[in-house]
Design an enzyme around this catalytic site. Sequence first.
Site, mmCIF file in Angstrom:
data_model
loop_
_atom_site.group_PDB
_atom_site.id
_atom_site.type_symbol
_atom_site.label_atom_id
_atom_site.label_comp_id
_atom_site.label_asym_id
_atom_site.label_seq_id
_atom_site.Cartn_x
_atom_site.Cartn_y
_atom_site.Cartn_z
ATOM 1 N NE ARG B 52 -1.736 -1.981 3.259
ATOM 2 C CZ ARG B 52 -1.944 -2.097 4.555
ATOM 3 N NH1 ARG B 52 -3.088 -1.706 5.082
ATOM 4 N NH2 ARG B 52 -1.006 -2.597 5.334
ATOM 5 C CG ASP B 54 3.344 6.160 2.357
ATOM 6 O OD1 ASP B 54 2.256 5.948 2.917
ATOM 7 O OD2 ASP B 54 4.448 5.893 2.859
ATOM 8 C CE1 TYR B 113 7.685 0.058 -1.919
ATOM 9 C CE2 TYR B 113 8.234 -1.885 -0.625
ATOM 10 C CZ TYR B 113 7.312 -0.941 -1.041
ATOM 11 O OH TYR B 113 6.023 -0.998 -0.578
ATOM 12 N NE ARG B 200 8.863 8.369 2.105
ATOM 13 C CZ ARG B 200 7.690 8.961 2.346
ATOM 14 N NH1 ARG B 200 6.555 8.286 2.260
ATOM 15 N NH2 ARG B 200 7.657 10.228 2.692
#
Lengths: 254, 254
Positions: B52, B54, B113, B200
């Site tokens: 999910r 951002d 990622y 992040r």
Amino acid sequence: MPRYALMVEYDGAPFHGWQRQADGLPSVQQVIEEAAAHLNAGVVPVVGAAGRTDAGVHAEAQVAELDLEADYAPERVREALNFHTRPHPVSILRAARAPEDWSARFACIGRAYRYRILNRRPRPALEAGRVWHVQARLDADAMHEAAQMLLGKHDFSAYRAASCQAKDALRTLDRLDVSRYADAVEFHVEARSFLHHQVRNLVGTLVQVGQGKRPITWPRSVLDSRDRARAGQTAPPEGLTFLAARYAEPLDWV
Amino acid sequence: MPRYALMVEYDGAPFHGWQRQADGLPSVQQVIEEAAAHLNAGVVPVVGAAGRTDAGVHAEAQVAELDLEADYAPERVREALNFHTRPHPVSILRAARAPEDWSARFACIGRAYRYRILNRRPRPALEAGRVWHVQARLDADAMHEAAQMLLGKHDFSAYRAASCQAKDALRTLDRLDVSRYADAVEFHVEARSFLHHQVRNLVGTLVQVGQGKRPITWPRSVLDSRDRARAGQTAPPEGLTFLAARYAEPLDWV
């Protein structure tokens, strides 16, 4: 007046090409010229480029020239232009002092472009506006083979736009490589100079070979005919990126 | 009800993230759900995702699941969704029939990622919205060395968002590679699952090592402290892309 060379990256999507438009539509040249006026007591200078890219065409490293009234360090010119070109997608990567008679366009002895096709059934999301979307599977090897027959010095009238203002159509094509990278097909093209729409017309013609609609020898027979009506479509601008300009005299970029 | 798996590419820029927003702000989930309603007699189905993402985070190959009332061939589902998601930058790359109890989120055993930093002085033009722009030179080798000390199974409380809803912070980090490619620094990160903002926060912390502000051992000492207040900033979302989701049972993608 000190002359500067600028190396410029831009996203062509919001612009009506490099060249300033008579009707005031946005252009890369106008964005840089108006930014430069801040360094030039408000006087808007003329900024010339190695490659006057069409509407929608991008640049990784366009080269341009700029004259200013005052003598600034190239770092200062680069930083000030990057401040004043905001928020447009135009970035001055490097700047250099150039000789007074230097021309980004006329001193350039080599230009390199990349053309990128996204070759898959689903439409692009991340690369929207950066590729030509061709759904039918392309044979990149066949296109590469056909492309090699176009190298060298020829009359490229068949691959020239009707609007092309060059005196003659004689050009020397130094490189036209076609390669597949997963779902992408890329063309890497180099020449001293190009006719208007030459790269996009070459791509549009080679794609017919890649689709199996025409034989590998066809792009060469189109070249030999010198007849624009025989070539394929002009590939759309958004797949094209100006990669690099080469000069005989090295510039001291910062 | 037949269940489908979807592989989805999207540009995160115009969206408030994957997840449907209570206030109606645009989301990727909403775009796909509303497109799917055209295949479902107007009934809007719920579409769940492996990650999910951002607001502002992109995906090259997000995986989602969708239930439809009628039984369509996966090709038909893919094509119809790509028609109805236009003109949003969301593209269904592939579709597959999935078992009725399959979940894109809970069946996922690996997520990958990429985080991309543009590490140069001039601001991005072509990559605006796709990178974190860091002007000061980063030492990618130092960041990579620091990153290797974070691999394995740990309590990642120090790298977790305050808003994270996971029951515990125990996660196994399988890969955290940092490499330089010319002006870019890329992070490749893999784990079975991640905490909210974990990637992040890891990037924002490692960047302090890359800038020489902190020693190579610092990100590990932050991890061991389990104290979010000790870690670096949360890197901005636009540099992050969801690359891939892995499943134990292969799906028959078309």
